[in-house]
Design an enzyme around this catalytic site. Structure first.
Site, PDB file in Angstrom:
ATOM      1  N   GLY A  20      42.449  33.888  11.343  1.00  0.00           N
ATOM      2  CA  GLY A  20      43.666  33.970  12.496  1.00  0.00           C
ATOM      3  C   GLY A  20      43.749  35.787  12.786  1.00  0.00           C
ATOM      4  N   ARG A  24      41.556  40.969   9.268  1.00  0.00           N
ATOM      5  CA  ARG A  24      40.785  40.112   8.374  1.00  0.00           C
ATOM      6  C   ARG A  24      39.457  39.812   8.939  1.00  0.00           C
ATOM      7  NH1 ARG A  24      44.299  35.892   5.547  1.00  0.00           N
ATOM      8  NH2 ARG A  24      45.577  37.509   4.190  1.00  0.00           N
ATOM      9  N   ARG A  43      42.277  42.979  23.768  1.00  0.00           N
ATOM     10  CA  ARG A  43      43.550  42.790  23.283  1.00  0.00           C
ATOM     11  C   ARG A  43      43.821  42.932  21.931  1.00  0.00           C
ATOM     12  NH1 ARG A  43      46.934  38.655  26.436  1.00  0.00           N
ATOM     13  NH2 ARG A  43      45.984  38.733  28.518  1.00  0.00           N
ATOM     14  N   ARG A  87      37.058  28.118  10.384  1.00  0.00           N
ATOM     15  CA  ARG A  87      38.205  28.900  10.291  1.00  0.00           C
ATOM     16  C   ARG A  87      38.142  28.973   8.746  1.00  0.00           C
ATOM     17  NH1 ARG A  87      43.234  30.093  10.687  1.00  0.00           N
ATOM     18  NH2 ARG A  87      44.565  29.173   9.440  1.00  0.00           N
ATOM     19  N   SER A  90      44.840  31.170   6.092  1.00  0.00           N
ATOM     20  CA  SER A  90      45.648  30.845   5.215  1.00  0.00           C
ATOM     21  C   SER A  90      46.565  29.500   5.268  1.00  0.00           C
ATOM     22  CB  SER A  90      46.705  31.933   4.645  1.00  0.00           C
ATOM     23  OG  SER A  90      47.267  32.236   5.872  1.00  0.00           O
ATOM     24  N   ASP A 204      51.059  30.462   0.147  1.00  0.00           N
ATOM     25  CA  ASP A 204      52.505  30.114  -0.033  1.00  0.00           C
ATOM     26  C   ASP A 204      52.825  28.753  -0.321  1.00  0.00           C
ATOM     27  OD1 ASP A 204      52.282  30.774   3.048  1.00  0.00           O
ATOM     28  OD2 ASP A 204      53.504  28.943   2.548  1.00  0.00           O
ATOM     29  N   ARG A 217      45.984  39.023  -2.063  1.00  0.00           N
ATOM     30  CA  ARG A 217      45.457  38.160  -1.022  1.00  0.00           C
ATOM     31  C   ARG A 217      44.132  38.264  -0.628  1.00  0.00           C
ATOM     32  NH1 ARG A 217      49.759  35.984   3.076  1.00  0.00           N
ATOM     33  NH2 ARG A 217      51.543  36.123   1.818  1.00  0.00           N
TER      34      ARG A 217
END
Ligand code: HPA
Length: 234
Positions: A20, A24, A43, A87, A90, A204, A217
């Site tokens: 996402g 990353r 963008r 994909r 998280s 989480d 992470r």
């Protein structure tokens, strides 16, 4: 070049990993690919193409939520010929057995709604992962010894959820975790004859409120990238 992806024809590999977060994508490309080259920055949604074990791979940010992912996945598939889309992202854990840092391989992705819902009208289409990719990812995760769960997830349109009753039903029906993109990716892949999978790290937990500290992470995210790469090329 498309409206949202500034890459030249041929700049995008048939295998695309989609985090996402565009940063990353940058980190994963610089860490895991050889000769990674920036192919998109429209963008700020960074995309890189390089090689992994001699195989061409693109890592392209999808943005957050199904409408954003839908734009990038549509253009990757329809204009750039992507065939395998994984994909990497998280999710929030929903079951007691699912712990922060665990990996979830999403066999199915339930939704209330998605950008594709309009096509199906009264039908509740069941978005599911490509079996071959899922099987290969399960093998790769087992080989690495990663704590892994395989099953259904929930692709939500909201991060700040005002429907605790809906989450309760998801938990009751065995849903492993919640994220915001996989269902639309699976649906688009089905429509265009592509392979798709979501490999997720639990960042989480909705039940316990535990959250992965930011310094941990990266390591968990790295496991997920390697599982995705091994699955794509096995
Ligand atoms: N909800 C939706 N998406 C998420 C979450 C969550 O709790 N955690 C990580 N991605």
């Amino acid at each position: 070049m498309t409206i949202h992806i500034g890459a030249a024809p041929g700049d995008i590999a048939e295998t695309v990993l989609m985090p996402g977060d565009p940063y990353r994508a940058k980190w994963a490309a610089e860490t895991f690919l050889q000769d990674a080259k920036l192919v998109n920055e429209v963008r700020g949604m960074l995309g890189y193409t390089g090689t992994w074990n001699g195989q061409r791979v693109t890592i392209q940010g999808s943005g957050m939520g199904m409408p954003s992912l839908s734009i990038y996945a549509n253009e990757l598939i329809r204009d750039f010929g992507a065939k395998t889309l994984i994909r990497i992202g998280s999710c929030g854990g929903m079951q007691d057995k699912v712990k922060v840092r665990d990996v979830i391989l999403a066999m199915t992705a339930s939704t209330v709604n998605s950008p594709s819902s309009g096509i199906f009208r009264e039908l509740n289409f069941a978005p599911c992962a490509d079996w071959g990719l899922l099987q290969a990812a399960a093998t790769a995760a087992a080989k690495r010894g990663s704590a892994t769960h395989i099953g259904g997830i929930y692709s939500s349109d909201v991060f700040y959820d005002e429907r605790p009753d809906l989450n309760e039903q998801m938990v009751r029906h065995g849903i492993l975790g919640v994220e915001m993109e996989a269902a639309e990716l699976y649906t688009l892949a089905a429509r265009h004859g592509c392979r798709a999978l979501a490999v997720l790290t639990v960042s989480d937990h909705l039940g316990t409120g535990e959250a992965l500290p930011s310094d941990q992470r990266e390591r968990s995210f790295g496991d997920m990238v390697e599982i995705a790469l091994e699955a794509a090329f096995s």
